[in-house]
Motif scaffolding. Structure first.
Motif, PDB file in Angstrom:
ATOM      1  N   TRP B  42       0.835  -1.194   0.000  1.00 18.99           N
ATOM      2  CA  TRP B  42       0.000   0.000   0.000  1.00 18.99           C
ATOM      3  C   TRP B  42       0.869   1.244   0.000  1.00 18.99           C
ATOM      4  N   TYR B  46       0.645   4.036  -2.692  1.00 19.18           N
ATOM      5  CA  TYR B  46       0.292   5.392  -2.285  1.00 19.18           C
ATOM      6  C   TYR B  46       1.372   6.359  -2.742  1.00 19.18           C
ATOM      7  N   TYR B  55      -1.933   9.628 -10.204  1.00 19.56           N
ATOM      8  CA  TYR B  55      -3.388   9.775 -10.366  1.00 19.56           C
ATOM      9  C   TYR B  55      -3.748  10.545 -11.622  1.00 19.56           C
ATOM     10  N   MET B 236      -1.823  -3.944  -5.599  1.00 17.49           N
ATOM     11  CA  MET B 236      -2.663  -2.814  -5.198  1.00 17.49           C
ATOM     12  C   MET B 236      -3.318  -2.119  -6.392  1.00 17.49           C
ATOM     13  N   VAL B 240      -7.379  -1.924  -6.767  1.00 20.50           N
ATOM     14  CA  VAL B 240      -8.054  -0.616  -6.806  1.00 20.50           C
ATOM     15  C   VAL B 240      -8.797  -0.453  -8.127  1.00 20.50           C
TER      16      VAL B 240
END
Lengths: 277, 270
Positions: B42, B46, B55, B236, B240
Motif C-alpha cells: 500500500w 500510495y 493519479y 494494489m 483498486v
C-alpha cells in the motif's frame, strides 16, 4: 342504389383479388363506391370484409386487379400511394392512437408532417429552377404557420366531439369510446374525401358504442362518403344507402337496407341474418 | 433463556461449521497479510499514486473511458436504429433486399469477431490504408460505435417488433411515408421499451473499453497497468482498478433502475 347521391365514382375495384399463399380471400370483386354514398359491408367472419376494406387504400396490396381512386390505379406499385392515402381516412377496430403522443399531437401529426414535406420539396425544387423559386416565394407559408393552422383545426375537431379538455392527455388515460372518437377526428384532420371504418365499435364496451356510432352518423349527415365494415346491423340499416353482404371472398348480395334486411334473396344472406338478428 | 437454549439445540451444527470457516479465513488472512506485506505494498502504491502524480494518468484514463463509452453508445444507437429500421422494411424491392443483405453482413461481421481484433485491424490496418491518421482515442470511439451498432441493431429490432403493428398501420393510413411513420411513431415507442436493455449495453461497453490499451489509448485499465509496471508492484493497482470499475458500474446500474421506475410511473399516470 339510391338517387340521393350524384354519380361521381369515388373508388372503383376491378377484379380485386387477394390471396394469402394459396388461400383465396377476395375473389375477383368488382364494385363501385360513389361520391356521397354510405356503404355498409356485412357478412360472417372470414368472408373477406376487412380485407376488402383494407385493399381500398392498399393497406393490403391486392394480389391481382385494380383499385381506382380519382381515376388512378392505386394498386399499381409505381403510384405514390401516400399522396392518395391523404384523401382516404381510415378508422381501425383497435383505435391505434399513437401512444407516445398527446391527443392533440396525434391529430396534428399528419397535417404538420405533410405540410413540412411540401415546403421541403418546394425548397428543393426552388434550388434548380427559376419558376419554382417564384412559386416557392408565393407559397406564403411556413412551418410555424402550418403548425398553428393544424392546432386550430385539431382544437375545432376536438370541440366538435366535446373532448377539448383532453387535448394534452395521453391516450392511455382515455376510455375506449373517447379513443375511437379521437381516432375518427384524427382521420378527419386530413380533410379526407372518403372514410373507411374497419369494425369501429367491435373493441368497445357496450355502453360506449353509442357515442362512436353517433359521431359516425353525424359525419354521414354531413355528406361524407363512407365505407363501413360493421356487425351493428341496426346501425347499418339506419345509416347506409347500400348494404354489401360478403361471403367467401365475394359480394354475395347487395341492395338497399330494406332489400337486404327485409327481403334477402341469397340463402346465405338469409342464414346469416337469421343468426345475427 | 429458554429461547436461546432452543436456538443452540437446533443450530449447533451450523454454528460449528460457521466457526470453523471463520477460523480458517482468519488464519489465511493472517498468513496472506504477513506473506504479501499489504502495508508495504500500500505504501508503494500510495507513494506512486499520490506523491508521484500517478493519479493524473488515471484521470485521463477515466475521461477517455467515459468518452469512448458514451460516444460509442451514441454512434451505436444511430447505426443500430438505422439497421433495425432497414431490416423491418418489407422486402418488395430489389434495393431493399440488397440493403437487408448488407445489414446482415455488417451485424455478422461485428458480432462474429472480438472487439480487440476489430480495434487492432481498424487502427493498425484499415485506417492507415484509408490514409486516416487519428489519435487512438478517436479510433476507439469509431470502432466501439460500429461494434455496439451491431449489437444495438438487434436490441432495437426486438424493440420495434414489440410495438403494436397497428401503430405503423395507422400512421401509413394517414398518408405518412414509411420513414416518417417509423421516426415519429414506432421508433420512439421502441426506444422506450428497450431503455433498460440499452442501459445494460452501456455497462457492457464501459467494461469492454478495458481493451483500448491494445492500440495505445489511455483508459482506466491502462492507467493502472502503467503504474504497476513502473512501480514493479501489481497487486494494489489491480485491486483498486477492480474496485473503481465496480463502483462506476454500480452507480450506472442505480441510475438505470431510477430511470426505469420513472418510466413505469409515467406509464401509469401518463
Amino acid at each position: 342504389m339510391t338517387d340521393t347521391h350524384n354519380q361521381n365514382v369515388m373508388i372503383e375495384a376491378k377484379g380485386l383479388t387477394k390471396k394469402y399463399g394459396s388461400l383465396l380471400v377476395l375473389d375477383h370483386i368488382d364494385e363501385v363506391i360513389h361520391e356521397g354514398e354510405k356503404v355498409a359491408i356485412i357478412g360472417p367472419s372470414g368472408s373477406g370484409k376487412s380485407t376488402f376494406l383494407r385493399c381500398l387504400n392498399c393497406m393490403e396490396d391486392p394480389t391481382d386487379g385494380a383499385v381506382y381512386f380519382d381515376g388512378v390505379n392505386i394498386a399499381d406499385m409505381r403510384v405514390d400511394i401516400n399522396k392518395h392515402r391523404e384523401h382516404i381516412g381510415m378508422v381501425f377496430q383497435a383505435f391505434n392512437l399513437f401512444n407516445n403522443m398527446t391527443v392533440i399531437e396525434n391529430i396534428m401529426l399528419a397535417p404538420v408532417c405533410l405540410g413540412k414535406s411540401r415546403i421541403m420539396k418546394a425548397r428543393i425544387k426552388a434550388l434548380f429552377s427559376k419558376g419554382a423559386r417564384e412559386e416557392f416565394k408565393n407559397m406564403n407559408t411556413s412551418v410555424a404557420k402550418i403548425k398553428e393552422e393544424a392546432r386550430e383545426r385539431a382544437m375545432a375537431l376536438l370541440k366538435r366531439i366535446g373532448l377539448e379538455e383532453k387535448a394534452d392527455k395521453y391516450p392511455s388515460t382515455l376510455s375506449g369510446g373517447q379513443k375511437q372518437r379521437i381516432a375518427i377526428v384524427r382521420a378527419l384532420a386530413m380533410n379526407p374525401r372518403v372514410m373507411l371504418f374497419d369494425e369501429p365499435t367491435s373493441a368497445l364496451d357496450p355502453e360506449m358504442v353509442g357515442e362512436v356510432l353517433d359521431l359516425i352518423k353525424n359525419l354521414a349527415d354531413d355528406g361524407m362518403t363512407m365505407v363501413i365494415v360493421t356487425h351493428e346491423m341496426g346501425f347499418a340499416r339506419e345509416v347506409a344507402d347500400r348494404i354489401l353482404f360478403m361471403d367467401g371472398g365475394k359480394i354475395a348480395e347487395q341492395g338497399t337496407p330494406a332489400e337486404i334486411f327485409d327481403n334477402p334473396q341469397n340463402p346465405r344472406t338469409k342464414q346469416f341474418l337469421n343468426a345475427v338478428l | 433463556m429458554e429461547k436461546t437454549k432452543k436456538f443452540f439445540a437446533r443450530h449447533w451444527v451450523d454454528i460449528l461449521v460457521i466457526a470453523a470457516l471463520a477460523a480458517i479465513i482468519v488464519l489465511i488472512a493472517a498468513n496472506v497479510y504477513t506473506e504479501f506485506r499489504f502495508a508495504k505494498k500500500w505504501d508503494i502504491f500510495y507513494n506512486y499514486f499520490i506523491t508521484n502524480n500517478g493519479y493524473r494518468r488515471l484521470i485521463t484514463g477515466m475521461k477517455n473511458t467515459a468518452i469512448i463509452a458514451v460516444l460509442g453508445l451514441l454512434i451505436g444507437i444511430l447505426i443500430g436504429t438505422l439497421i433495425a429500421v432497414i431490416k423491418v422494411i418489407p422486402p418488395y424491392k430489389k434495393l431493399t433486399r440488397y440493403a437487408h443483405k448488407v445489414c446482415t453482413f455488417y451485424v455478422a461481421l461485428f458480432r462474429g469477431t472480438p472487439i480487440v481484433v476489430q480495434l487492432l485491424v481498424g487502427y493498425y490496418i484499415l485506417f492507415p490504408l484509408m490514409r486516416l491518421s487519428m489519435p487512438p482515442v478517436n479510433a476507439c470511439v469509431i470502432i466501439f460505435g460500429l461494434n455496439s451498432g451491431a449489437y444495438i441493431s438487434e436490441i432495437m429490432r426486438g424493440g420495434i417488433n414489440s410495438v403494436d403493428p397497428g401503430q405503423l398501420e395507422a400512421a401509413r393510413a394517414l398518408g405518412l411515408p414509411f420513414s416518417t411513420s417509423m421516426l415519429k411513431v414506432v421508433v420512439p415507442q421502441a426506444i422506450k421499451n428497450i431503455l433498460p436493455t440499452m442501459g445494460n449495453e452501456f455497462i457492457a461497453l464501459i467494461k469492454e473499453t478495458a481493451v483500448v490499451g491494445y492500440v495505445g489509448a489511455v483508459d482506466i485499465t491502462n492507467a493502472f497497468q502503467y503504474q504497476g509496471s513502473n512501480s514493479y508492484e501489481y497487486m494494489m493497482p489491480y485491486l483498486v482498478m477492480a474496485l473503481i470499475y465496480i463502483v462506476i458500474v454500480a452507480i450506472i446500474a442505480g441510475l438505470i433502475k431510477l430511470m426505469e421506475r420513472r418510466l413505469a410511473r409515467s406509464d401509469r399516470h401518463a
